[in-house]
Design a protein around this motif. Structure first.
Motif, PDB file in Angstrom:
ATOM      1  N   ASN A 160       0.861  -1.186   0.000  1.00 38.97           N
ATOM      2  CA  ASN A 160       0.000   0.000   0.000  1.00 38.97           C
ATOM      3  C   ASN A 160       0.896   1.235   0.000  1.00 38.97           C
ATOM      4  O   ASN A 160       1.550   1.539   0.998  1.00 38.97           O
ATOM      5  N   TYR A 161       0.911   1.928  -1.142  1.00 38.96           N
ATOM      6  CA  TYR A 161       1.823   3.064  -1.237  1.00 38.96           C
ATOM      7  C   TYR A 161       1.398   4.222  -0.343  1.00 38.96           C
ATOM      8  O   TYR A 161       2.211   5.054   0.047  1.00 38.96           O
ATOM      9  N   VAL A 162       0.091   4.308   0.009  1.00 40.81           N
ATOM     10  CA  VAL A 162      -0.346   5.363   0.921  1.00 40.81           C
ATOM     11  C   VAL A 162       0.262   5.135   2.310  1.00 40.81           C
ATOM     12  O   VAL A 162       0.804   6.053   2.946  1.00 40.81           O
ATOM     13  N   VAL A 163       0.208   3.886   2.775  1.00 42.32           N
ATOM     14  CA  VAL A 163       0.852   3.543   4.055  1.00 42.32           C
ATOM     15  C   VAL A 163       2.353   3.791   3.976  1.00 42.32           C
ATOM     16  O   VAL A 163       2.984   4.279   4.911  1.00 42.32           O
ATOM     17  N   GLY A 164       2.942   3.459   2.823  1.00 36.41           N
ATOM     18  CA  GLY A 164       4.375   3.680   2.634  1.00 36.41           C
ATOM     19  C   GLY A 164       4.739   5.144   2.749  1.00 36.41           C
ATOM     20  O   GLY A 164       5.743   5.499   3.398  1.00 36.41           O
ATOM     21  N   PHE A 165       3.925   6.016   2.100  1.00 35.40           N
ATOM     22  CA  PHE A 165       4.182   7.455   2.210  1.00 35.40           C
ATOM     23  C   PHE A 165       4.082   7.934   3.657  1.00 35.40           C
ATOM     24  O   PHE A 165       4.896   8.744   4.128  1.00 35.40           O
ATOM     25  N   VAL A 166       3.097   7.439   4.381  1.00 33.03           N
ATOM     26  CA  VAL A 166       2.918   7.847   5.772  1.00 33.03           C
ATOM     27  C   VAL A 166       4.117   7.401   6.617  1.00 33.03           C
ATOM     28  O   VAL A 166       4.666   8.178   7.413  1.00 33.03           O
ATOM     29  N   VAL A 167       4.532   6.133   6.428  1.00 28.90           N
ATOM     30  CA  VAL A 167       5.688   5.631   7.181  1.00 28.90           C
ATOM     31  C   VAL A 167       6.936   6.432   6.838  1.00 28.90           C
ATOM     32  O   VAL A 167       7.740   6.792   7.716  1.00 28.90           O
ATOM     33  N   PHE A 168       7.106   6.732   5.535  1.00 26.70           N
ATOM     34  CA  PHE A 168       8.276   7.507   5.116  1.00 26.70           C
ATOM     35  C   PHE A 168       8.273   8.889   5.763  1.00 26.70           C
ATOM     36  O   PHE A 168       9.293   9.354   6.278  1.00 26.70           O
ATOM     37  N   LEU A 169       7.116   9.557   5.752  1.00 23.01           N
ATOM     38  CA  LEU A 169       7.036  10.888   6.351  1.00 23.01           C
ATOM     39  C   LEU A 169       7.279  10.847   7.857  1.00 23.01           C
ATOM     40  O   LEU A 169       7.911  11.750   8.421  1.00 23.01           O
ATOM     41  N   ILE A 170       6.797   9.777   8.509  1.00 23.13           N
ATOM     42  CA  ILE A 170       7.044   9.647   9.949  1.00 23.13           C
ATOM     43  C   ILE A 170       8.540   9.526  10.224  1.00 23.13           C
ATOM     44  O   ILE A 170       9.093  10.166  11.126  1.00 23.13           O
ATOM     45  N   LEU A 171       9.221   8.692   9.412  1.00 25.26           N
ATOM     46  CA  LEU A 171      10.662   8.538   9.592  1.00 25.26           C
ATOM     47  C   LEU A 171      11.395   9.857   9.353  1.00 25.26           C
ATOM     48  O   LEU A 171      12.337  10.203  10.072  1.00 25.26           O
ATOM     49  N   VAL A 172      10.983  10.602   8.340  1.00 22.49           N
ATOM     50  CA  VAL A 172      11.630  11.874   8.039  1.00 22.49           C
ATOM     51  C   VAL A 172      11.416  12.864   9.174  1.00 22.49           C
ATOM     52  O   VAL A 172      12.342  13.586   9.584  1.00 22.49           O
ATOM     53  N   VAL A 173      10.185  12.908   9.713  1.00 20.15           N
ATOM     54  CA  VAL A 173       9.898  13.829  10.816  1.00 20.15           C
ATOM     55  C   VAL A 173      10.734  13.463  12.041  1.00 20.15           C
ATOM     56  O   VAL A 173      11.312  14.337  12.714  1.00 20.15           O
ATOM     57  N   ILE A 174      10.801  12.159  12.339  1.00 25.28           N
ATOM     58  CA  ILE A 174      11.598  11.728  13.497  1.00 25.28           C
ATOM     59  C   ILE A 174      13.061  12.124  13.317  1.00 25.28           C
ATOM     60  O   ILE A 174      13.701  12.660  14.231  1.00 25.28           O
ATOM     61  N   GLN A 175      13.572  11.861  12.125  1.00 29.42           N
ATOM     62  CA  GLN A 175      14.985  12.152  11.888  1.00 29.42           C
ATOM     63  C   GLN A 175      15.257  13.655  11.852  1.00 29.42           C
ATOM     64  O   GLN A 175      16.181  14.154  12.496  1.00 29.42           O
TER      65      GLN A 175
END
Length: 705
Positions: free
Chosen positions: A118-133
């Motif tokens: 699910n690319y929508v879930v992927g985008f959300v996970v990616f954005l979460i990782l970017v925000v954390i970092q």
């Protein structure tokens, strides 16, 4: 922590790897550049992505394992290389996604398995990782690195002064002082580099967002317009690949960002981070018991799942019980054990037996003089210019350097300490634990030496100079300029102490020369003249006999710097006699040019006093040999008359300086022994010690009528 070089000695493979490290690093940088330009096959890209993830995990675990940040001092440079490698992977993977619609198995696995396709879930996970970092870890680590760099640079002068103080106090040696100075410099360099390297991590997070947007838009454009794919299929294909690409890049980036945060927030400790966490977080059973009770109460609240709360409360409670039981059993076990003397107690008792060779004790009113400020050089009494010096510790080190240059005597470390038993303005000089001199100075005044034209006009406290006993006046700072105008020599308090210390050490130089010091001097000569030292020691002379000769020279302020000449003279004559007194006289003749140079004027002329013939004849018959060397066997009246004649001769010649007393070589040593207590500043030289090129002028005859 052992250095890499030390750890690699027992590992041949690692040692060979270290020897080729420059070539490996150059090849790696060339590969990164190639990845930016040359298309990579999917199989090779999978290998590089796996390598990147492995490297990130390795950096994270090493940062957790180090005891202090300097143990991982290569981290700023490594952070740059890792960031560049990760960006090169992003460029290569983006090129494959846009050209071939696929980018290897690793990216596909992240796009399908990790986010469930699910690319929508992927985008959300990616954005979460970017925000954390970007927002949490990178910003925090960057701020900590910036503050640490600023504080480290601000603390450098204080740390350097502390090292100098420990060195002068004898707490550390020269090698340890150099090691600490290097560590202070490395800390400043490291935190400064980390402050800049943290920008790499922040820039990498921004680049990750830009790349994922570019890959998504570029993929949709190529899929729909060039490959004529339906928009939903193009979105499914390129979006999943783009998300997978972003995840394989951001997960290692997050690991390295975490590692940078651990490194810059790591304080110095004797243990690893895990040990410190366990020791400091789980060392108080009372706190653990309270936490267990609160978790259990929270689990009893309506609607809360009971199992996880009860399980966690039980684990924490069990830990509290075990810690409390261990704390109770500890004292019982130690009480049952046989009593053993504590190592710390042994060390403290051994420390009580240690006697420092040289000590300078200060009353509490003089302690500010040991601070750091601008002052004159150590050694001779110097006039004060500028602000009042407070660099007494540094100038004490200068005394050691000066005496080493003047006499060739390497003094032990001079320990400077405060002594509350002394009056506030008093200092004391101790040699091997025994006080040999003391004086008084006023830290808020200046000492005016000499009697200028307006001696009666100057205001101050009349005293005697501690070093030479000359008339002097302690004046207020506002009177300093007036004293200089009136012809006084004005010196600061630290210079008074340093001058007195220098003169005391000159006088006690022979007592400070130990056998170990002689051995160190011989080792230094042996480095360039091994044949000379091997011939002399121990076959011809023992270490103690050489020590006595050097002490005899120092007792009359003859420099022992030219050890080669001294040792060659001893080697030439040691087969004839081993008497240190006779050997000393022979060495003095070899060093005649050095001895006379300290007595001659700018034209090379030496002013001397000579003995009248009646005294020469009388003294020649009074010389007797003893176990301690030759002496003059004179009755008290004759000895007193001789000393008075010499004193009157010195007074008559005082207008032309302090002359030397010139006598035959057989009389030099016994006459010197007779006059040294009463006329310590009189140099007694022999005819044999004067080189033929030197002009000698007799300015007086002792006992000539």
């Amino acid at each position: 922590m052992a250095t890499v070089a030390q750890r690699s000695r027992g590992t041949p493979g690692l040692g060979s790897l270290l020897r080729q490290s420059d070539l490996i690093l150059a090849a790696g940088l060339a590969l990164i550049v190639a990845m930016l330009v040359i298309p990579m096959p999917p199989v090779l890209l999978d290998l590089f992505i796996t390598t990147n993830l492995t490297l990130a995990l390795l950096i994270l675990l090493v940062s957790v394992s180090v005891r202090e940040p300097l143990d991982f001092s290569v981290f700023p440079s490594l952070l740059l290389f890792a960031t560049l490698f990760r960006l090169a992977i992003n460029v290569s993977s983006g090129r494959l996604i846009l050209l071939q619609g696929q980018a290897g198995h690793v990216i596909a696995a992240f796009g399908n398995f990790v986010v469930g396709g699910n690319y929508v879930v992927g985008f959300v996970v990616f954005l979460i990782l970017v925000v954390i970092q970007f927002v949490v870890i990178t910003n925090g680590a960057g701020r900590v690195a910036e503050v640490a760099a600023r504080f480290t640079l601000d603390a450098m002068p204080g740390k350097q002064m502390a090292i100098d103080a420990d060195l002068n106090a004898g707490i550390i040696n020269e090698e340890e002082a150099r090691r600490r100075r290097r560590k202070v410099q490395r800390e400043a360099d490291f935190y400064g580099a980390m402050d800049g390297a943290s920008k790499f991590v922040k820039g990498d997070a921004i680049a990750g967002i830009v790349l994922i947007v570019v890959n998504l838009l570029g993929g949709l454009t190529i899929g729909v317009l060039q490959r004529h794919l339906p928009i939903d299929q193009a979105l499914q294909t390129y979006a999943l690949l783009t998300v997978g690409d972003g995840l394989v890049a951001q997960i290692p980036a997050l690991l390295i960002a975490t590692a940078s945060g651990i490194v810059v927030t790591r304080s110095g400790s004797d243990r690893q981070l895990g040990e410190d966490l366990v020791q400091q977080l789980f060392s108080q059973p009372r706190v653990l018991g309270i936490v267990a009770g609160m978790i259990a109460l929270l689990g009893l609240a309506p609607g809360m799942p009971k199992i996880p709360f009860v399980f966690m409360a039980g684990c924490v409670g069990a830990g509290a019980y075990l810690l409390r039981a261990e704390g109770k059993s500890g004292p019982t076990t130690s009480a049952a054990a046989p009593a053993q003397p504590a190592p710390a107690e042994k060390e403290s008792l051994n420390a009580l037996l240690h006697v420092d060779p040289i000590e300078l004790e200060l009353g509490f009113g003089l302690v500010p003089l040991a601070g750091a400020s601008v002052g004159g050089p150590a050694g001779g009494m110097v006039a004060s210019t500028g602000e009042r010096p407070g660099d007494l510790l540094q100038r004490v080190s200068g005394v050691r350097r000066q005496l080493a240059a003047d006499l060739g005597l390497v003094l032990p470390t001079i320990r400077v300490r405060d002594n509350l038993q002394l009056s506030p303005n008093t200092y004391a000089i101790l040699i091997r634990g025994v006080e040999v001199a003391r004086g008084q100075v006023w830290s808020d005044r200046y000492l005016a030496l000499g009697a200028g034209d307006g001696a009666t006009q100057i205001k101050g406290m009349a005293v005697r100079d501690p070093a030479f006993g000359l008339p002097a006046v302690w004046v207020e700072p506002e009177e300093r300029h007036q004293a200089e105008v009136l012809g006084y020599t004005v010196v600061d308090p630290a210079s008074v102490i340093i001058t007195h210390l220098t003169e005391v050490l000159r006088a006690h130089g022979p007592d400070l020369l130990t056998r170990q010091d002689v051995q160190n001097l011989l080792d230094a000569v042996k480095a360039d003249n091994p044949a000379l030292v091997n011939e002399l020691v121990p076959d011809l002379l023992s270490l103690g006999e050489i020590q006595r000769v050097l002490q005899n020279l120092l007792r009359e302020h003859v420099p022992i710097r030219n050890l080669v000449v001294i040792l060659e003279t001893l080697s030439d004559h040691a087969r004839v006699t081993r008497d240190p007194c006779q050997l000393t006289e022979l060495v003095r003749q070899a060093l005649g040019r050095v001895i006379v140079s300290s007595l001659s004027d700018e034209h090379g002329k030496v002013d001397v006093l000579a003995l009248a013939p009646r005294w020469l004849q009388h003294l020649a018959g009074a010389v007797q040999s003893t176990d301690q060397g030759p002496i003059l066997a004179l009755d008290p009246g004759t000895a007193q008359a001789l000393l008075q004649d010499i004193a009157r001769g010195m007074e008559r010649a005082a207008t032309q300086g302090v002359p030397a007393l010139l006598v035959p070589g057989r009389l030099r040593l016994p006459l010197r022994r007779l006059v040294e207590r009463h006329l310590p500043n009189l140099a007694v030289i022999a005819y044999e010690e004067i080189p033929w090129q030197v002009t000698v002028q007799t300015i007086g005859v002792i006992g000539g009528g």
